[in-house]
Design a protein around this motif. Structure first.
Motif, mmCIF file in Angstrom:
data_model
loop_
_atom_site.group_PDB
_atom_site.id
_atom_site.type_symbol
_atom_site.label_atom_id
_atom_site.label_comp_id
_atom_site.label_asym_id
_atom_site.label_seq_id
_atom_site.Cartn_x
_atom_site.Cartn_y
_atom_site.Cartn_z
ATOM 1 N N SER A 288 -25.371 25.006 -16.068
ATOM 2 C CA SER A 288 -24.368 23.982 -16.346
ATOM 3 C C SER A 288 -23.342 23.999 -15.223
ATOM 4 O O SER A 288 -23.101 25.031 -14.589
ATOM 5 C CB SER A 288 -23.688 24.238 -17.688
ATOM 6 O OG SER A 288 -23.045 25.503 -17.702
ATOM 7 N N THR A 298 -27.429 28.404 -18.211
ATOM 8 C CA THR A 298 -27.462 27.845 -19.559
ATOM 9 C C THR A 298 -28.734 28.205 -20.290
ATOM 10 O O THR A 298 -28.720 28.541 -21.475
ATOM 11 C CB THR A 298 -27.326 26.307 -19.501
ATOM 12 O OG1 THR A 298 -26.061 25.973 -18.934
ATOM 13 C CG2 THR A 298 -27.450 25.684 -20.879
ATOM 14 N N THR A 343 -30.307 17.667 -24.520
ATOM 15 C CA THR A 343 -28.872 17.834 -24.704
ATOM 16 C C THR A 343 -28.570 19.322 -24.855
ATOM 17 O O THR A 343 -29.215 20.022 -25.632
ATOM 18 C CB THR A 343 -28.391 17.088 -25.960
ATOM 19 O OG1 THR A 343 -28.717 15.707 -25.820
ATOM 20 C CG2 THR A 343 -26.891 17.257 -26.150
ATOM 21 N N GLY A 344 -27.625 19.814 -24.083
ATOM 22 C CA GLY A 344 -27.326 21.234 -24.087
ATOM 23 C C GLY A 344 -27.965 21.972 -22.938
ATOM 24 O O GLY A 344 -27.648 23.141 -22.696
#
Length: 423
Positions: A288, A298, A343-344
């Protein structure tokens, strides 16, 4: 039949600089270069996207006619499913016996190629794929003579807007920056060259920029073991200036790629058992990007094969990532693996991955639409006692599935290459 492997890009460029006089071998392609592509008359399309009728490919030809090298031009026609030399194309002359230091396209209208003799060439790209020199080309770039052997695929890159061009200078521990003018002319960015000193040693190799063009990342590396140890981070100013951000990040990422949202960088260590003293690393890494550009790991995603290089979509809404590799027995390239960015920041394996039935290689690039993915391969064929270099276009279908309706193209010589959609 078994081939003695030397690493694709490393020796591809070393041999080019030596006039291909060495007998070193390359990673073998699947079936030793024989096409395994699927047939059919599929046209390119993707859910949520449009379609593309053509793309242009430019490749360094290190020995076109003996006395000179050239930039060869090709057109991909996705209506008729052809990949062939561009009609009425006149190949510009470049230094002979030199595969180049890097190539980059800006704004779909400018092409740049750097060579180890200290020259940086620039051309405008017409709507039919022809090239015309920009004013002042070739530009003097003495720092390029630093490249005795090139070991990375991203020594020269542009920001997403195509307004800045950056080139790493290894032994000088510097990064050179250029503004790209409205006519393609290059001028030095204020403050260039920018310092790129790694506390653990080594010079800047592969460069990467996030999807929004806010930050530049530089990794160091070792030409023999193909390993890296640190990453430097820079913020990109309004005029292209590079300002260091924080301290060097201890990381073994050899290659980083940005994705369109600017939220993540995807990395690979490039470790492979085919490299002396380096064990396989069967993972992709997602970082990230913090508010100041700092990278934070991440997720770590397991792959079937050890990724040698990666390609990430750059088109708006694109979220696909593919990795390319070669096997540990030095006999073939592995099928490409594909993932979608969730997402994430986690990566989800695409249905059908790894994708078989393709002509495999070790170096992939997307066109700007994200609907074409090209895969480069170079290997020594002991049957013909010659190096074979190929480019294979893949259709990126709905859900990211890869098919190959267009046949593989054989290039004259190994060298840097790029693909671009028409203006």
């Amino acid at each position: 039949m078994k081939m003695q492997v030397r690493i694709g890009l490393v020796l591809m460029l070393a041999l080019a600089a030596l006039g291909l006089s060495s007998c070193d071998h390359y990673v073998c392609g699947a079936n030793f270069g024989n096409s395994t592509c699927t047939g059919g008359a599929t046209t390119l399309s993707q859910s949520g996207g449009g379609s593309t009728s053509a793309a242009f490919v430019f490749a360094v030809d290190s020995n076109n006619g003996g006395a000179n090298g050239s930039i060869d031009g090709f057109t991909i026609d996705t209506t008729n499913n052809t990949f062939q030399a561009t009609t009425s194309y006149t190949a510009p002359t470049v230094p002979a016996n030199n595969g180049g230091v890097g190539m980059a396209v800006a704004q779909k209208q400018f092409l740049y190629a750097a060579f180890g003799n200290g020259q940086l060439f620039g051309w405008t790209i017409s709507s039919t794929g022809s090239l015309t020199s920009v004013a002042g080309s070739p530009f003097a770039a003495p720092f390029l003579a630093d490249y005795v052997i090139a070991v990375g695929e991203a020594y020269m890159i542009t920001n997403p807007a195509g307004t800045y061009l950056y080139v790493s200078a290894q032994s000088a521990n510097q990064i050179y920056g250029f503004q790209i003018g409205s006519s393609g002319v290059l001028t030095a960015i204020t403050g260039s060259p920018f310092s790129a000193v790694f506390p653990l040693g080594g010079g800047p190799n592969n460069l990467a920029i996030d999807g929004l063009g806010k930050y530049l990342y530089a990794s160091n590396g070792d030409a023999v073991t193909h390993t890296a140890g640190q990453i430097l981070t820079y913020s990109i100013g309004a005029t292209g200036t590079l300002t260091p951000v924080g301290s060097a990040l201890n990381s073994s990422m050899w290659l980083l790629k940005g994705e369109p949202t600017g939220a993540y960088m995807i990395g690979t260590t490039g470790h492979s058992a085919s490299v002396a003293g380096v064990s396989d690393d069967d993972h992709l890494y997602v970082f990230s990007i913090g508010s100041n550009g700092a990278l934070s790991l991440t997720s770590t995603e397991t792959t079937v094969y050890s990724p040698w290089s990666i390609a990430a979509q750059s088109n708006s809404g694109g979220n696909l990532v593919y990795s390319f590799s070669f096997n540990d027995t030095d006999t073939a390239f592995n099928p490409p693996e594909g993932f979608s960015i969730q997402t994430g920041g986690s990566l989800q394996l695409l249905s059908g991955s790894p994708f078989s039935g393709l002509t495999n290689g070790s170096w992939g690039q997307f066109d700007q639409s994200g609907l074409l993915l090209l895969d480069w391969a170079s290997y020594f064929d002991p049957n013909t006692n010659a190096t074979v270099t190929t480019l294979s276009p893949f259709n990126v279908g709905s859900g990211g599935a890869l098919t190959q309706p267009i046949s593989t193209l054989t290039l004259n010589n190994p060298g840097f290459w790029v693909v671009t959609d028409p203006q």
